[in-house]
Design a protein around this motif. Structure first.
Motif, short mmCIF file in Angstrom:
data_model
loop_
_atom_site.label_atom_id
_atom_site.label_comp_id
_atom_site.label_asym_id
_atom_site.label_seq_id
_atom_site.Cartn_x
_atom_site.Cartn_y
_atom_site.Cartn_z
N VAL A 44 -7.69 59.81 6.66
CA VAL A 44 -8.60 59.62 7.79
C VAL A 44 -8.02 58.57 8.73
O VAL A 44 -7.69 57.45 8.29
CB VAL A 44 -10.00 59.19 7.31
CG1 VAL A 44 -10.94 58.99 8.50
CG2 VAL A 44 -10.58 60.24 6.36
N TYR A 45 -7.91 58.93 10.00
CA TYR A 45 -7.36 58.04 11.03
C TYR A 45 -8.43 57.77 12.08
O TYR A 45 -9.25 58.65 12.40
CB TYR A 45 -6.18 58.69 11.73
CG TYR A 45 -5.00 59.02 10.85
CD1 TYR A 45 -3.85 58.24 10.85
CD2 TYR A 45 -5.01 60.16 10.03
CE1 TYR A 45 -2.75 58.55 10.06
CE2 TYR A 45 -3.93 60.49 9.23
CZ TYR A 45 -2.80 59.68 9.25
OH TYR A 45 -1.73 60.00 8.46
N LEU A 79 -2.59 60.78 16.87
CA LEU A 79 -2.59 59.88 18.02
C LEU A 79 -3.61 60.27 19.07
O LEU A 79 -3.89 61.46 19.28
CB LEU A 79 -1.19 59.85 18.65
CG LEU A 79 -0.05 59.34 17.76
CD1 LEU A 79 1.26 59.36 18.53
CD2 LEU A 79 -0.36 57.94 17.22
N THR A 80 -4.15 59.26 19.76
CA THR A 80 -5.16 59.53 20.79
C THR A 80 -4.57 60.27 21.98
O THR A 80 -5.29 60.96 22.70
CB THR A 80 -5.78 58.20 21.27
OG1 THR A 80 -4.73 57.35 21.77
CG2 THR A 80 -6.50 57.48 20.14
N ASP A 112 -13.00 56.28 25.10
CA ASP A 112 -12.92 57.39 24.14
C ASP A 112 -12.25 56.96 22.84
O ASP A 112 -11.36 56.10 22.84
CB ASP A 112 -12.13 58.55 24.76
CG ASP A 112 -12.17 59.81 23.91
OD1 ASP A 112 -13.27 60.26 23.58
OD2 ASP A 112 -11.08 60.32 23.57
N ASN A 113 -12.71 57.55 21.76
CA ASN A 113 -12.11 57.35 20.45
C ASN A 113 -11.77 58.71 19.85
O ASN A 113 -12.41 59.71 20.18
CB ASN A 113 -13.07 56.63 19.50
CG ASN A 113 -13.55 55.31 20.05
OD1 ASN A 113 -12.86 54.31 19.96
ND2 ASN A 113 -14.77 55.30 20.61
N VAL A 114 -10.82 58.70 18.90
CA VAL A 114 -10.47 59.93 18.20
C VAL A 114 -10.44 59.65 16.71
O VAL A 114 -9.71 58.77 16.24
CB VAL A 114 -9.09 60.47 18.65
CG1 VAL A 114 -8.72 61.69 17.82
CG2 VAL A 114 -9.12 60.84 20.12
N ILE A 115 -11.25 60.41 15.98
CA ILE A 115 -11.14 60.46 14.53
C ILE A 115 -10.27 61.66 14.18
O ILE A 115 -10.54 62.78 14.64
CB ILE A 115 -12.52 60.61 13.86
CG1 ILE A 115 -13.42 59.42 14.21
CG2 ILE A 115 -12.37 60.75 12.34
CD1 ILE A 115 -12.92 58.10 13.69
N ALA A 116 -9.21 61.44 13.42
CA ALA A 116 -8.33 62.53 12.99
C ALA A 116 -8.30 62.56 11.47
O ALA A 116 -8.25 61.50 10.83
CB ALA A 116 -6.92 62.34 13.54
#
Length: 828
Positions: free
Chosen positions: A92-93, A22-23, A123-127
């Motif tokens: 991949v999220y 989660l971001t 902002d973005n988050v790749i997890a």
């Protein structure tokens, strides 16, 4: 790696924290890492938490996160992430949404994140979740994590996709070459599009040598393949160690504006395999002098900087090697770029398992598979086509690649066919390694005919894989590494191939050529002994060989010895990149330049005995059946006075003279030795032992000395400057020396490295398969009196390096390495 680098500033957590995708998750306390990253190699070797097959290094589950802002350049564009390799079972999220599950640890994949990005300036988050809890899921060390690079591609809606170009050279002549370009264009918009496609070819010096333009219309939400053809005058061919690389540029132009320029490197060459004459490259019969390589590189694990591979490939090149088999999986894009640049031929392999799993603990004895050893077989049927075709799309522009291999020793996992050969079962006779098939070709065929079909058939699966390969590339032959070709010729397996590779089956080269004359043959996995190469030289129809292995790899640690051990010790070069005795044997076989190398051993510990006044093998003719492990020899001249010592010399010189303290012991000639090992029996006297060889009017020599106690440490770096980037490293070697400055190879002590300046210690090692000391330290016990440290520069400045042995208070010379700026920073 192509695209915008996306490797800096990742956050890493080993374990399963709360809501890591989660971001809103706070990752401030997570460790910051750069990619490529392999967490297993950072851990301690552990007999309880690891397994021999994967080098006693633990696995686990871990998470990676990367923050980035949607910038204005991304607005209205298609945004893709290209992952070159994650080991393994990756999820991949993007901004909390699961976009992709990718189980195979070696194949590249692309994720479209366009519709999941936040608005511009947010902002973005790749997890990424990496599940390597099945830490013994391979027969060799795999690494754990995002161990290859990641790149971002920002493309217009009308675009050439990632891996969307393919250049081949169907006609290559001295005065011209035809270059065929297959360009995929995707229109991701809701409107039809008119555009111009302009292609240009540039020679190795950057000069434009050909061009073509096409006007085209493409429908909405469609993709088309557009063919272009270029005539290149007087082409400079790509060749072994003469790597002339061309560049193609294709522009998409809409309304007079270039909206995308796609650059692709390729080579102009032609080759073929002839069933009777072997391999031909650019019209010249060429013997493939190859080695198999796994994808790890010792102390850096699977996250290998470019300079580490460069050093290793330069050693292999110096040995005379001209080809690499990527055993047993696709390699990184960067590795293939290096092979293009350095002029190595490559066989790229796709899979080690198909429908059925291998027993990771018992090579070739498929007895048991449990949770931690379940490999890719359970995902194979669902993902194999995508894994294979992604690899081909990514790699088919590399001129280095001359073969696609669809599988390695797959026959072990379809055991019902194996007894048909007569090698196995209640009435088995003979040894499959050294004898011809006990059953005739006709008997084998009849035995196989009587076997009921299973749900998954080796021949049908092979045909699927070969067909999927040929859908994308017919310019290279499809092959496989067959451990039981006498069965595979009749099971339908080899029917699917364009040519066949033999795994340890040199004994049936003639059998295969006689009974199945239409299929070209080569050795694709052979032991590192002279008898294997001799069999190739004696048969024009055998294209060459790939030796197992070129360089020691982590894992397979139960081979030869139990714990403590981390590797199998079968390479020509050790884990730290130091050449071993077999390296020198193959340099004497594969290099045209005169070469000489000397080792010693006590008579009673050697392979020989004194008989009829000369050294003879204890077991006559045993050299013809030596396997992977080189016999025990020493690299020193320190024995008891008068002790009988065997001196071995590996050389391609026509004659070698041996001197002890400048007195001639004797001169011998290469033709005297069937095993190509010069040998003398010498009563030990301290001093200098020198071998002098002569070949083609040239003289070479080597010497070893009786050494005293440790007096110093000779410190050496392989370069005096290094870039502050992910691929640039410096190799630091430390060697104990005595008072005379002679290298000490028979005394082992701990060496502590003292390093100042802007750098990171990637690790230390001594090259020994028996050393299970941690890599992530600044000290290590030597092996053969030496060790290695690898450093990576982190910012401009000067690195100062020293080494010390605390027990004797011996200090090395000082080395300095300058760190120069790079276009790619190591820090976010």
């Amino acid at each position: 790696m192509r695209g915008i680098p996306f490797n800096i500033g990742w956050k890493f957590f080993l374990g399963e924290p709360e809501a890591p995708h989660l971001t809103t998750t706070n990752d401030a306390d997570w460790r910051t890492v750069s990619l490529p990253h392999d967490w297993s190699v950072e851990l301690s070797f552990d007999q309880e938490k690891g397994e021999a097959c994967t080098g006693y290094l633990p696995g686990g589950i871990a998470w990676y996160r990367k923050h980035f802002v949607t910038d204005e350049n991304m607005a209205g564009k298609k945004i893709y992430l290209h992952f070159d390799g994650i080991y393994n079972r990756a999820s991949v999220y993007c901004n909390g949404k699961l976009l992709r599950f990718h189980p195979y640890g070696y194949s590249p994949f692309v994720v479209d994140i366009t519709d999941f990005l936040n608005p511009v300036h947010e902002d973005n988050v790749i997890a990424v979740k990496v599940d390597h809890s099945r830490y013994a899921d391979s027969r060799w060390y795999t690494g754990s994590g995002i161990y290859r690079k990641v790149s971002m591609h920002i493309l217009p809606k009308l675009h050439i996709p990632v891996w969307g170009t393919f250049y081949s050279t169907p006609v290559v002549r001295d005065d011209h070459a035809i270059v065929k370009g297959q360009i995929t264009v995707t229109n991701a918009s809701d409107q039809d599009q008119n555009f111009d496609l302009i292609g240009k070819i540039f020679d190795p010096h950057g000069n434009q040598v050909a061009s073509q333009s096409i006007t085209y219309r493409i429908g909405s939400n469609e993709h088309d393949e557009i063919c272009m053809e270029f005539t290149v005058p007087y082409p400079k061919r790509w060749d072994i160690h003469q790597p002339n690389m061309y560049r193609a540029e294709v522009d998409i132009i809409v309304g007079g504006e270039v909206i995308q320029r796609e650059k692709t490197s390729f080579g102009i060459r032609d080759f073929y395999f002839d069933k009777d004459k072997g391999f031909f490259l650019n019209g010249r019969r060429t013997l493939i002098k190859g080695v198999c390589l796994h994808h790890d590189a010792g102390l850096v694990g699977a996250a290998v900087p470019g300079d580490v591979w460069r050093r290793r490939l330069e050693l292999l090149k110096d040995m005379g090697c001209n080809a690499i088999r990527t055993a047993h999986n696709p390699v990184s894009e960067d590795f293939l770029d290096l092979c293009d640049e350095m002029g190595f031929l490559v066989q790229e392999e796709f899979f080690d398992e198909w429908d059925n799993p291998k027993d990771k603990r018992k090579n070739g004895e498929e007895k048991f598979v449990d949770y931690i050893t379940r490999g890719h077989a359970e995902f194979f049927r669902e993902y194999a086509k995508e894994d294979l075709q992604n690899t081909v799309r990514r790699d088919r522009n590399h001129p280095c690649i001359i073969q696609w291999s669809i599988g390695n020793e797959i026959e072990w996992t379809y055991p019902k066919y194996n007894e048909a050969t007569g090698y196995f079962g209640m009435n088995a006779s003979g040894n499959y390694f050294w004898t011809l098939p006990p059953n005739s070709k006709e008997q084998i065929r009849e035995n196989i005919r009587k076997i009921p079909e299973d749900a998954y058939d080796i021949g049908k699966t092979a045909k699927k894989l070969a067909d999927w390969t040929r859908e994308l590339d017919t310019t290279r032959p499809v092959t496989a590494n067959c451990i039981l070709p006498s069965a595979s010729y009749e099971s339908g397996y080899i029917d699917a191939l364009d040519m066949v590779g033999y795994s340890y089956r040199r004994v049936i080269y003639d059998y295969g050529h006689e009974h199945y004359p239409d299929k070209p043959i080569m050795g694709t996995e052979n032991v590192g002994q002279w008898h294997e190469w001799k069999a190739v030289l004696e048969r024009e129809f055998v294209a060459g060989t790939f030796i197992w292995t070129g360089i020691d790899h982590l894992g397979e640690a139960s081979v030869q010895k139990p714990w403590p051990r981390k590797s199998s010790n079968v390479g020509l070069i050790d884990l730290a990149g130091f050449p071993k005795p077999a390296f020198h044997m193959f340099k004497s076989l594969w290099s045209d330049e005169p070469h000489i190398h000397m080792v010693t051993q006590q008579l009673e510990k050697s392979l020989y005995e004194l008989r009829d006044g000369d050294l003879q093998e204890k077991e006559e003719g045993a050299w013809q059946r030596r396997l992977w492990f080189w016999h025990d020899v020493n690299h020193h001249w320190n024995y008891r006075a008068g002790e009988q010592i065997v001196v071995e010399v590996y050389s391609n010189c026509d004659e070698v003279s041996l001197y002890l303290n400048d007195s001639l012991v004797g001169t011998r000639y290469l033709h005297e030795f069937e095993d190509r090992i010069y040998k003398w029996l010498v009563p030990f006297q301290p001093g200098e032992l020198k071998a002098v060889g002569k070949k083609d009017g040239k003289t070479v020599q080597t010497a070893i000395y009786t050494v005293g106690s440790i007096h110093g440490i000779a410190l050496q770096t392989d370069k005096d400057s290094v870039k502050a980037d992910l691929d640039s490293v410096v190799h630091v070697t430390a060697q104990f020396v005595d008072e005379q400055g002679f290298a000490i190879t028979n005394q082992e002590e701990r060496i502590d490295f003292e390093v100042d300046g802007p750098c990171r210690i990637l690790g230390v090692d001594n090259g020994s398969p028996d050393s299970v000391e941690d890599y992530q330290k600044n000290h290590v016990t030597t092996h053969l009196g030496r060790c290695l440290m690898i450093l990576q520069g982190t910012a401009p400045g000067t690195i100062t390096i020293r080494a010390r042995n605390i027990r004797t208070n011996v200090v090395s010379n000082e080395c300095q390495v300058k760190v120069i700026p790079s276009s790619v920073d190591l820090c976010p």
